[in-house]
Design a protein around this motif. Sequence first.
Motif, mmCIF file in Angstrom:
data_model
loop_
_atom_site.group_PDB
_atom_site.id
_atom_site.type_symbol
_atom_site.label_atom_id
_atom_site.label_comp_id
_atom_site.label_asym_id
_atom_site.label_seq_id
_atom_site.Cartn_x
_atom_site.Cartn_y
_atom_site.Cartn_z
ATOM 1 N N GLU A 1 50.507 -36.012 -12.725
ATOM 2 C CA GLU A 1 49.655 -34.803 -12.635
ATOM 3 C C GLU A 1 48.224 -35.184 -12.569
ATOM 4 O O GLU A 1 47.683 -35.602 -13.224
ATOM 5 C CB GLU A 1 49.833 -33.998 -13.862
ATOM 6 C CG GLU A 1 49.055 -32.567 -13.781
ATOM 7 C CD GLU A 1 49.315 -31.834 -15.258
ATOM 8 O OE1 GLU A 1 48.798 -30.782 -15.445
ATOM 9 O OE2 GLU A 1 50.071 -32.411 -16.105
ATOM 10 N N LYS B 1 56.051 -40.043 -7.756
ATOM 11 C CA LYS B 1 55.841 -38.624 -8.025
ATOM 12 C C LYS B 1 56.970 -37.762 -6.840
ATOM 13 O O LYS B 1 57.747 -36.971 -7.049
ATOM 14 C CB LYS B 1 54.395 -38.008 -7.775
ATOM 15 C CG LYS B 1 54.421 -36.495 -7.866
ATOM 16 C CD LYS B 1 52.978 -36.162 -7.572
ATOM 17 C CE LYS B 1 53.022 -34.486 -7.692
ATOM 18 N NZ LYS B 1 51.601 -34.034 -7.466
ATOM 19 N N LEU C 1 60.186 -35.536 -7.423
ATOM 20 C CA LEU C 1 60.289 -34.136 -6.778
ATOM 21 C C LEU C 1 61.488 -34.096 -5.985
ATOM 22 O O LEU C 1 62.192 -32.922 -6.027
ATOM 23 C CB LEU C 1 59.117 -34.093 -5.960
ATOM 24 C CG LEU C 1 57.485 -33.815 -6.698
ATOM 25 C CD1 LEU C 1 56.548 -33.616 -5.876
ATOM 26 C CD2 LEU C 1 57.665 -32.425 -7.460
ATOM 27 N N LEU D 1 62.728 -30.242 -5.180
ATOM 28 C CA LEU D 1 61.556 -29.685 -4.670
ATOM 29 C C LEU D 1 61.106 -30.615 -3.568
ATOM 30 O O LEU D 1 60.261 -31.287 -3.436
ATOM 31 C CB LEU D 1 60.443 -29.786 -5.659
ATOM 32 C CG LEU D 1 60.940 -29.208 -6.968
ATOM 33 C CD1 LEU D 1 59.866 -29.284 -8.232
ATOM 34 C CD2 LEU D 1 61.065 -27.701 -6.637
ATOM 35 N N ASP E 1 59.968 -29.589 -0.333
ATOM 36 C CA ASP E 1 58.655 -29.309 0.446
ATOM 37 C C ASP E 1 57.443 -29.982 -0.178
ATOM 38 O O ASP E 1 56.697 -30.654 0.235
ATOM 39 C CB ASP E 1 58.274 -27.870 0.536
ATOM 40 C CG ASP E 1 59.264 -27.315 1.631
ATOM 41 O OD1 ASP E 1 59.731 -27.832 2.769
ATOM 42 O OD2 ASP E 1 59.588 -26.066 1.230
ATOM 43 N N ALA E 2 57.349 -30.076 -1.590
ATOM 44 C CA ALA E 2 56.579 -30.618 -2.335
ATOM 45 C C ALA E 2 56.571 -32.028 -2.417
ATOM 46 O O ALA E 2 55.442 -32.691 -2.224
ATOM 47 C CB ALA E 2 56.550 -30.167 -3.874
ATOM 48 N N GLU F 1 54.907 -33.034 1.177
ATOM 49 C CA GLU F 1 53.558 -32.782 1.271
ATOM 50 C C GLU F 1 52.981 -33.925 0.402
ATOM 51 O O GLU F 1 51.846 -34.598 0.729
ATOM 52 C CB GLU F 1 53.014 -31.400 0.462
ATOM 53 C CG GLU F 1 53.523 -30.283 1.580
ATOM 54 C CD GLU F 1 53.142 -28.959 0.693
ATOM 55 O OE1 GLU F 1 52.551 -29.036 -0.421
ATOM 56 O OE2 GLU F 1 53.537 -28.086 1.258
ATOM 57 N N THR F 2 53.521 -34.321 -0.745
ATOM 58 C CA THR F 2 52.889 -35.660 -1.541
ATOM 59 C C THR F 2 52.921 -36.740 -0.742
ATOM 60 O O THR F 2 51.990 -37.592 -0.639
ATOM 61 C CB THR F 2 53.685 -35.776 -2.900
ATOM 62 O OG1 THR F 2 53.714 -34.534 -3.586
ATOM 63 C CG2 THR F 2 53.370 -36.942 -3.667
#
Length: 268
Positions: A177, A193, A197, A202, A204-205, A208-209
Amino acid sequence: MDGCRELVLGNEEKALEHLEKAVHLADGAYLAGFLALKKERLNEAANYLAMAAEKHSRLGRYFSKYGISATMSLPITDEVSAHVGPDLRGVLLGLVEVYQRQERWEDAIACLERLQRLEPDDVVVKLSLAELLLDARPADKTNRQDGRFGRAGGTPEGREPGTASVNVCRKVVRLAEGIENETPVHTALLLYKARALRGLSLLDAARETLTGALHRRKARSEELLRALRYERALVYEYLGQRRRARSELEKLYVEDPDYEDVAARLGL
């Protein structure tokens, strides 16, 4: 200390023989522990480093007195190493590595959680814990999701390959975080991370990460960059973007035909 002299001369076996006679000193136990770890003498390494941890308030005194540099390089993940010194942090990170090789997962986690309490913002500690949770520790038998986190070399006995619990994935996301892509260690934590995800679906997240992590390539090892690109290819597959996934996998195959399961995913 005779052990230090032999170590400087490159005689590691003789150095360890001398250092084993000096483990009553915190610095002697520290050096003996890391040398035993290097020699894969894991039981001795665990004992010596535990002794150094017990005497941690005296770590570094001998080295400072005689101007000895005792910094060690320690692998944190397959892609990233960190330098540690003669202090409680260095000793506990060394113990984590020993415990992982011994498959003493709970002991390794206990060391890292102790470090987290002492240094809650230490990114190396966060990365080590994330790696342990996703790549090494046997996953919980409840709330499993297919995350394909296993290494090419296999997984610990008792763990289903490629699975991680929802709770583990959530914990890894919390560890990362607020992390920005500042150093290679930060980049590696962003990789974990993204894996977590993906384990939580998750996608899409996760994409993007990974894209953000790949924006900075300076000082990042080729191994780390490949791991990020491989993970992004998996995310593309999960998103149903087969063409983009295959394009990424083909580039990885050209660079390293034996990387992970790239050849199998390409049907080769």
